[in-house]
Design an enzyme around this catalytic site. Structure first.
Site, PDB file in Angstrom:
ATOM      1  N   CYS A 107       0.063   7.337   9.607  1.00 44.37           N
ATOM      2  CA  CYS A 107      -0.964   8.195   9.024  1.00 44.37           C
ATOM      3  C   CYS A 107      -1.666   9.044  10.089  1.00 44.37           C
ATOM      4  CB  CYS A 107      -1.985   7.343   8.274  1.00 44.37           C
ATOM      5  SG  CYS A 107      -2.441   5.822   9.137  1.00 44.37           S
ATOM      6  N   HIS A 113      -9.564   7.443   8.170  1.00 47.15           N
ATOM      7  CA  HIS A 113      -9.752   7.589   9.617  1.00 47.15           C
ATOM      8  C   HIS A 113     -10.497   8.903   9.835  1.00 47.15           C
ATOM      9  CE1 HIS A 113      -6.539   4.613  10.169  1.00 47.15           C
ATOM     10  NE2 HIS A 113      -5.668   5.403   9.582  1.00 47.15           N
ATOM     11  N   THR A 126       0.822  -1.210   0.000  1.00 46.85           N
ATOM     12  CA  THR A 126       0.000   0.000   0.000  1.00 46.85           C
ATOM     13  C   THR A 126       0.860   1.267   0.000  1.00 46.85           C
ATOM     14  OG1 THR A 126      -1.710  -1.194   1.196  1.00 46.85           O
ATOM     15  CG2 THR A 126      -1.813   1.210   1.282  1.00 46.85           C
TER      16      THR A 126
HETATM   17  P1  NAD Z   1       1.445  -3.767   3.051  1.00 47.24           P
HETATM   18  O1  NAD Z   1       1.209  -5.065   3.706  1.00 47.24           O
HETATM   19  O2  NAD Z   1       0.415  -3.185   2.151  1.00 47.24           O
HETATM   20  O3  NAD Z   1       2.788  -3.832   2.212  1.00 47.24           O
HETATM   21  C1  NAD Z   1       3.964  -4.411   2.694  1.00 47.24           C
HETATM   22  C2  NAD Z   1       4.798  -4.917   1.543  1.00 47.24           C
HETATM   23  O4  NAD Z   1       5.961  -5.548   2.059  1.00 47.24           O
HETATM   24  C3  NAD Z   1       4.097  -5.954   0.688  1.00 47.24           C
HETATM   25  O5  NAD Z   1       4.460  -5.741  -0.669  1.00 47.24           O
HETATM   26  C4  NAD Z   1       4.657  -7.281   1.185  1.00 47.24           C
HETATM   27  O6  NAD Z   1       4.651  -8.243   0.182  1.00 47.24           O
HETATM   28  C5  NAD Z   1       6.049  -6.885   1.551  1.00 47.24           C
HETATM   29  N1  NAD Z   1       6.607  -7.757   2.587  1.00 47.24           N
HETATM   30  C6  NAD Z   1       5.947  -8.490   3.489  1.00 47.24           C
HETATM   31  N2  NAD Z   1       6.796  -9.149   4.295  1.00 47.24           N
HETATM   32  C7  NAD Z   1       8.012  -8.812   3.867  1.00 47.24           C
HETATM   33  C8  NAD Z   1       9.304  -9.180   4.271  1.00 47.24           C
HETATM   34  N3  NAD Z   1       9.517 -10.024   5.291  1.00 47.24           N
HETATM   35  N4  NAD Z   1      10.353  -8.634   3.608  1.00 47.24           N
HETATM   36  C9  NAD Z   1      10.160  -7.791   2.578  1.00 47.24           C
HETATM   37  N5  NAD Z   1       8.936  -7.409   2.160  1.00 47.24           N
HETATM   38  C10 NAD Z   1       7.890  -7.913   2.790  1.00 47.24           C
HETATM   39  O7  NAD Z   1       1.813  -2.755   4.227  1.00 47.24           O
HETATM   40  P2  NAD Z   1       1.586  -1.180   4.228  1.00 47.24           P
HETATM   41  O8  NAD Z   1       0.194  -0.902   4.626  1.00 47.24           O
HETATM   42  O9  NAD Z   1       2.125  -0.577   2.996  1.00 47.24           O
HETATM   43  O10 NAD Z   1       2.479  -0.760   5.468  1.00 47.24           O
HETATM   44  C11 NAD Z   1       3.875  -0.580   5.361  1.00 47.24           C
HETATM   45  C12 NAD Z   1       4.348   0.289   6.515  1.00 47.24           C
HETATM   46  O11 NAD Z   1       3.710   1.562   6.416  1.00 47.24           O
HETATM   47  C13 NAD Z   1       4.007  -0.239   7.919  1.00 47.24           C
HETATM   48  O12 NAD Z   1       5.014   0.173   8.808  1.00 47.24           O
HETATM   49  C14 NAD Z   1       2.728   0.483   8.243  1.00 47.24           C
HETATM   50  O13 NAD Z   1       2.502   0.592   9.610  1.00 47.24           O
HETATM   51  C15 NAD Z   1       3.008   1.835   7.618  1.00 47.24           C
HETATM   52  N6  NAD Z   1       1.813   2.616   7.283  1.00 47.24           N
HETATM   53  C16 NAD Z   1       0.714   2.032   6.729  1.00 47.24           C
HETATM   54  C17 NAD Z   1      -0.406   2.797   6.460  1.00 47.24           C
HETATM   55  C18 NAD Z   1      -1.648   2.197   5.910  1.00 47.24           C
HETATM   56  O14 NAD Z   1      -2.715   2.684   6.237  1.00 47.24           O
HETATM   57  N7  NAD Z   1      -1.599   1.189   5.087  1.00 47.24           N
HETATM   58  C19 NAD Z   1      -0.391   4.162   6.721  1.00 47.24           C
HETATM   59  C20 NAD Z   1       0.769   4.752   7.223  1.00 47.24           C
HETATM   60  C21 NAD Z   1       1.859   3.965   7.522  1.00 47.24           C
END
Ligand code: NAD
Length: 334
Positions: A140, A220, A12
């Site tokens: 976020c 949110h 994401t």
């Molecule tokens: P996500 O699950 O959508 O994406 C994570 C990516 O990392 C995926 O492509 C997955 O395949 C890959 N991945 C999974 N395990 C892995 C590993 N062991 N090694 C390498 N790659 C791996 O997660 P996201 O929502 O993009 O969140 C990523 C970070 O951003 C987190 O720290 C989250 O807290 C933060 N975040 C998320 C949001 C949200 O609302 N989605 C908002 C702000 C911050």
């Protein structure tokens, strides 16, 4: 030369950060990493990104018709800075990899403050990230809070913040998580982690928070209450918020997050992204030195411009935070 950026974890946040970096003229994406050749990897391949994979999975990408450019380690070697966008808690395990390669690294809000020793929000502490090797871009919700607290604190002095957060249960593409029919106290014990997390960016702010998970994937919704040191009117608060390029006023009959997402579609934002805090100016209500307001936060995209600014500060491509914010916004089309 442009700063060479690798995006480790193309989910994401990662896919959005990659596109946002690509849109800037002072940095470029040298590669993104995916673990498996799934549908998201296929799109990344179509978009022309060099895909890197764990060494043992490189063959699987070849077989799937989207050959990987190399291993994750090789991607990191090519980069000046890695933006780690792996799931919360996973990023920490990658730290030795970055240290070994001697690259700068950014983590996301799912990791805790000590991983980098510096938690970033562009409007709050850009200058503190100048030249740093390790930075954490806050979540976020924390980003949404910092973007409103800092300008109010600078103009009026913030005495205390109380925030109630109705959090989207999960992201729209997630078929595994709920709740689908409940409001969940998240957590029961107060405060929620968000208040303390704001203090990882702006330590002097007195803030408490509570959070509930609600069955939606669309944004949110924060109810924020601030006590300030200076007498003010709702007009004063509106003026301060309207001076912020990453705050958007919402009105014209909109009373929900669903309608805000419709605006994002209508203005043809990539992936319906709403990079700005969406504040209802009509909700701003002042009672003596205390005011309330509602804001909606698009969890999937709000931290994306912040990652670009963090890169610019760490790579010392721009020493002035306000100029970086302006540059990032312009390149994104905000
Ligand atoms: P996500 O699950 O959508 O994406 C994570 C990516 O990392 C995926 O492509 C997955 O395949 C890959 N991945 C999974 N395990 C892995 C590993 N062991 N090694 C390498 N790659 C791996 O997660 P996201 O929502 O993009 O969140 C990523 C970070 O951003 C987190 O720290 C989250 O807290 C933060 N975040 C998320 C949001 C949200 O609302 N989605 C908002 C702000 C911050």
């Amino acid at each position: 030369a442009k700063a060479k950026i690798a995006v480790n974890g193309y989910g994401t946040i990662g896919k959005r950060v990659a596109d946002a970096v690509k849109a800037q003229d002072d940095m470029e994406v040298v590669g993104i990493s995916k673990r498996t050749p799934n549908y998201e990897a296929a799109v990344a391949h179509q978009l022309g990104y060099d895909i890197y994979a764990p060494a043992e999975n490189v063959g699987a990408f070849e077989k799937a018709g989207m050959p990987a450019a190399g291993s994750v380690e090789e991607m990191i070697e090519k980069a000046d800075l890695v933006v780690d966008c792996t799931p919360g808690g996973v990023g920490e395990k990658n730290k030795p990899l970055y240290e070994k390669a001697g690259v700068k690294a950014i983590w996301q809000g799912g990791e805790s403050h000590p991983i980098a020793g510096f938690s970033f929000n562009a409007v709050s502490n850009y200058e503190g990230a100048l030249g740093r090797d390790l930075v954490r871009v806050v979540s976020c919700n924390t980003t949404g809070l910092c973007r409103t607290i800092t300008p109010i604190d600078r103009e009026l002095g913030v005495k205390k913040v109380r925030a109630i957060l109705a959090r989207r249960a999960t992201d729209p593409n997630d078929i595994k998580k709920g709740p689908i029919n409940a409001i969940v106290l998240h957590p029961v014990k107060l405060p929620s982690h968000h208040g303390p997390d704001v203090r990882s960016v702006i330590p002097h702010i007195n803030i408490t928070s509570a959070a509930l998970l609600v069955p939606t994937t669309l944004m949110h919704l924060h109810t924020v209450n601030m006590e300030v040191d200076t007498d003010c009117t709702a007009e004063d608060i509106k003026k301060i918020f309207s001076s912020q390029s990453r705050i958007r006023f919402i009105g014209q009959g909109i009373t929900s997050t669903a309608e805000i997402m419709e605006v994002a579609r209508d203005i043809k934002r990539p992936r319906n992204d709403m990079w700005e805090n969406c504040i209802w100016p009509e909700s701003i209500t002042v009672d003596e030195k205390e005011f309330y307001f509602f804001q909606a936060i698009h969890q999937e995209s709000i931290v994306v411009p912040e990652n670009v600014d963090a890169i610019r500060a760490m790579m010392e491509l721009e020493s002035d935070g306000a100029k970086s914010i302006e540059k990032t916004n312009k390149a994104l089309g905000m």
